[in-house]
Structures are given as C-alpha cells and as structure tokens.
Design an enzyme around this catalytic site. Structure first.
Site, PDB file in Angstrom:
ATOM      1  N   GLU A   1       0.846  -1.200   0.000  1.00  0.00           N
ATOM      2  CA  GLU A   1       0.000   0.000   0.000  1.00  0.00           C
ATOM      3  C   GLU A   1       0.876   1.243   0.000  1.00  0.00           C
ATOM      4  OE1 GLU A   1      -2.660  -0.025   3.294  1.00  0.00           O
ATOM      5  OE2 GLU A   1      -3.803  -1.745   2.538  1.00  0.00           O
TER       6      GLU A   1
ATOM      7  N   THR B   1       3.280   1.813 -28.118  1.00  0.00           N
ATOM      8  CA  THR B   1       4.122   0.687 -28.552  1.00  0.00           C
ATOM      9  C   THR B   1       4.829   0.986 -29.874  1.00  0.00           C
ATOM     10  OG1 THR B   1       2.405  -0.327 -29.906  1.00  0.00           O
ATOM     11  CG2 THR B   1       2.436  -0.929 -27.576  1.00  0.00           C
TER      12      THR B   1
ATOM     13  N   ARG C   1      -7.678   6.986 -23.651  1.00  0.00           N
ATOM     14  CA  ARG C   1      -8.122   6.326 -24.886  1.00  0.00           C
ATOM     15  C   ARG C   1      -9.348   5.446 -24.654  1.00  0.00           C
ATOM     16  NH1 ARG C   1      -2.583   3.835 -27.111  1.00  0.00           N
ATOM     17  NH2 ARG C   1      -2.245   3.558 -24.883  1.00  0.00           N
TER      18      ARG C   1
ATOM     19  N   LYS D   1      -5.778   3.545 -40.831  1.00  0.00           N
ATOM     20  CA  LYS D   1      -5.314   2.508 -39.878  1.00  0.00           C
ATOM     21  C   LYS D   1      -6.468   1.679 -39.310  1.00  0.00           C
ATOM     22  CE  LYS D   1      -4.429   3.348 -35.107  1.00  0.00           C
ATOM     23  NZ  LYS D   1      -3.738   4.100 -34.043  1.00  0.00           N
TER      24      LYS D   1
HETATM   25  C1  R5P Z   1      -4.505   6.305 -31.140  1.00  0.00           C
HETATM   26  O1  R5P Z   1      -5.545   6.579 -31.633  1.00  0.00           O
HETATM   27  C2  R5P Z   1      -3.461   7.321 -30.735  1.00  0.00           C
HETATM   28  O2  R5P Z   1      -3.657   8.558 -31.308  1.00  0.00           O
HETATM   29  C3  R5P Z   1      -2.081   6.801 -31.082  1.00  0.00           C
HETATM   30  O3  R5P Z   1      -1.972   6.706 -32.485  1.00  0.00           O
HETATM   31  C4  R5P Z   1      -1.853   5.437 -30.505  1.00  0.00           C
HETATM   32  O4  R5P Z   1      -2.391   5.352 -29.230  1.00  0.00           O
HETATM   33  C5  R5P Z   1      -0.384   5.111 -30.448  1.00  0.00           C
HETATM   34  O5  R5P Z   1      -0.231   3.846 -29.876  1.00  0.00           O
HETATM   35  P1  R5P Z   1       0.837   2.823 -30.459  1.00  0.00           P
HETATM   36  O6  R5P Z   1       2.159   3.574 -30.490  1.00  0.00           O
HETATM   37  O7  R5P Z   1       0.832   1.695 -29.476  1.00  0.00           O
HETATM   38  O8  R5P Z   1       0.365   2.419 -31.809  1.00  0.00           O
END
Ligand code: R5P
Length: 313
Positions: free
Chosen positions: A39, A223, A96, A192
């Site tokens: 904790e 990532t 997000r 995308k």
């Molecule tokens: C998503 O809609 C955000 O704008 C970024 O494009 C996304 O979160 C980036 O995450 P990653 O680098 O894991 O693709």
C-alpha cells in the site's frame, strides 16, 4: 489566498523540477513510500492550509501506481485545508478508453474522471489529450493545453520544400491540420485499423506522397505500432525514406524501442510529458513542457486568461 505551492509524485520529478525552477519556487516536501504490503503511504510535510496547491503528475506507466499517487496526494492536501487544488496531468492515462468499443467493457476514462473529482481535485490541466471530447466526461473544469506550437517550432528547421504532414490514423486528422496550418504544409492521411494493443495495420494512404518528405504527427507513441504501420505504408506509396515524427507523449512501451530503432526515422521529437527510457537507439529530441506549465500555473494563480494556450474544438 496569497501563495501557491507545488507537489509532485514519482511519475516525472524532473518535469516538476523544471516547472519550479522556471517559477523560482521550490517543490513542496512530502513523504511517498510503500508499506510492506504494497500500500502507498503519503504525507504532506508542510502546511497547505488556505493555499493554492498544484500537483504535477502524469498518469504515465505504470499508470495505476501513478494515478493512485495523484489521488492520495490530492486527498491529503484537501484534508489539510488546501483552498484550491489543481492537478497538472501532462499525460492522462486511460484517456483512450473513453467509450465502450465492445460490449461488457468499462468506460475507464469516465471512472478516472470521477475518481479525480472525488479526491478533491477542483481543476485539471492536461496536454494534447487523445480527443477534445474528453472534456465532456470531466465534471471538474478541464484546461486542455497544446504543445503543438512548441513542437512545430522544434520541427520547422527539418522541414523541406516538398514535406507534407501525415496523420497516422483518422483520429489524428484534426491534430495534423493544426500542424499543417502552423507549418503551411499539405496533409495526407493513413488509413489505420487496430488489430490489438500492440499491432495495427495501415490499409492505405489518402493523398499523394510519392517522392515527398513526410512528417508524421500523433498525440502519443505507445508501442510504436501506429507509426511503424504508417511508415511502412508511406514507403510503399513512394515517400522519401528520411521520415520526421513528432508526438506530444513519448511512452515507448513494449517493443517500441526496437521498432523505432529499425525504422528510417531522420528525427523524432517528443515532449517530456512522461519520463521516457534513456539512451534510445534513434535520433530523438525532447522539448520541455516546463515553460508552458510554469506559465499556466502563474496565470491560473493570478486568475489570468489561458485562452491562447487552450485547444478548442
Ligand atoms: C490512437 O488513436 C493514438 O492517437 C495513437 O496513435 C496510438 O495510441 C499510439 O499507440 P501505439 O504507439 O501503441 O500504436
């Protein structure tokens, strides 16, 4: 209310120090430790009674730990009589998850917003949120700042005559338009689809990138999957292999470092909204949010307008 005092958790002490240095004040003393059972124990070591208190803490990885630190710091300050409590959260984790993408999921961003309010935070300052619509889920006033102006200035020297701005997904189009307006460049868009947390696929590019230099812009790099997929699709569409990438938040989690190391990136520019790993194997430039956040604290404390610093629409 005559004074203000700034505290920070463990998420990004160097940014908090940059802000206090700019303001020529010191960071408030606090104890932040863990009990043997894991904790968190927090104690504010000086009086905040009647004061204007600012807590600087991004909700960055490990997000749950940093969120909990922020909530406990706020609760401690509220119970100790702070007159006004503002959280400066340069990177807002959980942002997000602002809707249910599938059934039987939480709306995590909404719960985080409720926890922030319950902790006693009366006002939230955030930077380049995933979407401006997040304002609607916060019941405390949200001041949504943008780092786009400072990032545009940082990338300007690298822009060539034939550069165009690329939005790596449909969600970043407005952001790309803001960069394009400031830099007076055209925009192309990558289409995308997200396959998983780590993997995304870019179906194609909207706009002609053949023979052009590109500047990919995004709110965050997590990532690196989004930027990687966009670069692959752009190269396939014939763009020049010396790519610029700008993002406000550089988290670099999972395999991001290896991914970026293998990509033809000429320069990558991020802010210091989160504490990022050091010694990255690619050319990276960090722009400090210290001056912007210091300016905001000064203006909020003196009840001056933030209009020119805020993201609208
Ligand atoms: C998503 O809609 C955000 O704008 C970024 O494009 C996304 O979160 C980036 O995450 P990653 O680098 O894991 O693709």
């Amino acid at each position: 209310m005559t004074n203000f005092i700034i505290f920070t958790g463990s998420a990004n002490p160097s940014l908090a120090e940059a802000v206090t240095k700019q303001l020529d004040v010191r960071l408030g003393n606090r104890i932040l430790q863990r009990f043997p059972d894991g904790e968190l124990h927090i104690e504010i070591e000086e009086s905040v009674r009647g004061q204007d208190v600012y807590l600087i803490q991004p909700i960055s990885p490990p997000v749950d730990e940093h969120l909990m630190e922020l909530l406990l710091l706020a609760d401690a300050c509220r119970r100790a009589g702070a007159a006004q409590l503002t959280a400066i959260v340069p990177y807002l984790g959980y942002a997000r998850q602002d809707r249910r993408a599938r059934g039987r999921e939480p709306v995590s961003a909404r719960l985080v917003a409720d926890l922030i309010k319950t902790s006693g935070i009366q006002r939230l300052v955030a930077v380049d949120l995933h979407t401006t619509a997040l304002e609607g889920i916060f019941t405390v006033p949200l001041e949504h700042l943008s780092a786009v102006s400072v990032l545009s200035e940082a990338v300007r020297p690298w822009i060539e005559d034939n550069t165009l701005v690329v939005s790596p997904d449909l969600g970043a189009i407005k952001l790309a338009e803001r960069y394009a307006r400031l830099l007076q460049l055209p925009v192309a868009i990558a289409h995308k689809t997200r396959i998983s947390g780590e993997e995304v696929h870019t179906k194609g590019i909207i706009g002609d990138v053949h023979g052009r230099a590109v500047l990919i812009v995004d709110d965050m790099i997590s990532t690196g999957g989004t930027v990687k997929a966009a670069i692959e699709a752009l190269l396939e569409a014939g763009c020049l292999p010396n790519i610029l990438v700008v993002a406000t938040h550089g988290l670099f989690v999972g395999t991001a470092v290896e991914r970026f190391g293998a990509l033809p990136i000429r320069r990558l520019i991020v802010t210091n909204s989160v504490n990022r790993p050091g010694n990255l194997p690619f050319p990276i430039q960090e722009i400090s949010l210290g001056p912007l956040l210091a300016e905001v604290i000064q203006r909020l404390h003196n009840n001056h307008s933030l209009k020119d610093l805020i993201v609208h629409g």
